[in-house]
Design a protein around this motif. Sequence first.
Motif, mmCIF file in Angstrom:
data_model
loop_
_atom_site.group_PDB
_atom_site.id
_atom_site.type_symbol
_atom_site.label_atom_id
_atom_site.label_comp_id
_atom_site.label_asym_id
_atom_site.label_seq_id
_atom_site.Cartn_x
_atom_site.Cartn_y
_atom_site.Cartn_z
ATOM 1 N N UNK A 1 -24.129 -78.847 29.068
ATOM 2 C CA UNK A 1 -24.924 -79.781 29.033
ATOM 3 C C UNK A 1 -26.301 -79.768 29.090
ATOM 4 N N UNK A 2 -27.384 -80.508 27.551
ATOM 5 C CA UNK A 2 -28.501 -81.074 27.245
ATOM 6 C C UNK A 2 -29.209 -81.634 27.515
ATOM 7 N N UNK A 3 -30.319 -81.840 28.355
ATOM 8 C CA UNK A 3 -31.647 -82.871 27.662
ATOM 9 C C UNK A 3 -32.519 -82.506 26.907
ATOM 10 N N UNK A 4 -32.705 -83.675 25.876
ATOM 11 C CA UNK A 4 -33.741 -83.141 24.630
ATOM 12 C C UNK A 4 -33.565 -81.857 24.021
ATOM 13 N N UNK B 1 -27.242 -78.987 35.833
ATOM 14 C CA UNK B 1 -28.032 -78.300 35.394
ATOM 15 C C UNK B 1 -29.790 -78.983 35.381
ATOM 16 N N UNK B 2 -30.740 -78.549 35.387
ATOM 17 C CA UNK B 2 -31.747 -79.132 35.629
ATOM 18 C C UNK B 2 -33.191 -79.103 33.851
ATOM 19 N N UNK B 3 -34.206 -80.141 34.179
ATOM 20 C CA UNK B 3 -35.088 -80.541 32.854
ATOM 21 C C UNK B 3 -35.931 -80.913 33.629
ATOM 22 N N UNK B 4 -37.355 -80.279 32.517
ATOM 23 C CA UNK B 4 -38.946 -80.345 32.954
ATOM 24 C C UNK B 4 -39.520 -81.929 32.297
ATOM 25 N N UNK B 5 -39.990 -82.791 32.989
ATOM 26 C CA UNK B 5 -40.473 -83.410 31.894
ATOM 27 C C UNK B 5 -42.496 -83.562 32.387
ATOM 28 N N UNK B 6 -43.048 -83.255 30.865
ATOM 29 C CA UNK B 6 -44.697 -83.233 31.003
ATOM 30 C C UNK B 6 -45.210 -84.115 30.700
ATOM 31 N N UNK B 7 -46.144 -83.822 31.028
ATOM 32 C CA UNK B 7 -47.849 -84.524 30.839
ATOM 33 C C UNK B 7 -48.399 -84.184 29.194
ATOM 34 N N UNK B 8 -47.786 -84.456 27.849
ATOM 35 C CA UNK B 8 -48.683 -84.106 26.865
ATOM 36 C C UNK B 8 -50.412 -83.999 27.203
ATOM 37 N N UNK B 9 -50.002 -82.929 26.384
ATOM 38 C CA UNK B 9 -51.394 -81.577 26.286
ATOM 39 C C UNK B 9 -51.917 -81.497 25.224
#
Length: 258
Positions: free
Chosen positions: A38-41, A148-156
């Motif tokens: 399983x994969x996200x992005x 699984x897990x995925x990480x959501x980040x704020x664009x820098x």
Amino acid sequence: MRKRAIFAALTAAAALGAFTVPAAYADETVGDIQITGVAVNGGKNIVVGTADTTVTASVTATDPSGIWDADFHLWRGTDPNNPDSYITPDQDTTSADCVAAGSTTSTCSKTFTFEPDWWLTNADAGTWKVGVDVWAEDDSRTHRDAYTTTRLQRLSKLTANAGPEPVGAGKTLTVTGKLTRANWDTGAYAGYTAQPVKLQFRKAGTSTYTTVKTVNTSSTGDLTTTVTASADGYWRWSFAGTTTTPAVSAAGDYVDVQ
């Protein structure tokens, strides 16, 4: 109406009106069906600025009868039956896009759209669990709440400027810059405060940057420091990133030393 962001708190659920959290169940597998990935992005962090960002979630599974369909959900918290936040795919009521790799194995995918101008808030940055359901042609099925897990980040974003240009050898060179990141609460970019950022130099004719010093950003995300000019080359700032914000390096600013 498409369901996307659904918060477990009753007050938030009431505010969302028609949005409801689908019932969660314990992990279960019926039949010979197996998930192999399983994969996200594509396994990369999901980085969102101030515009909508769409990513794909995919699952590869196998069953002797072949794979029929799949679905996904992203959630945060410790209890899948009472999540802090819950997101379903854009195609929440339609079948997944399944591509067969033979008679028994398929990869099925759906998309998720992250919308800063609607539901996304700064508090949503961080790690999300990935739940998945897969069904086979013979009614075999499997449900995993946190495969699984995925990480959501704020664009820098990061800038750099070195001056004066040109500068005499042995003279003082001032290097400034600013580290900002997307603020999903306001829909704009804001300074990222109290963050260590490396000042790096690449001598003309070379390809590698070397760290000269580390400077912390100000309360507005600004950076400033001084160095002694010794050779022609490029100056830049480089930020290592955090769990909520991706790493970023500024474009090098060339300084001619005379």
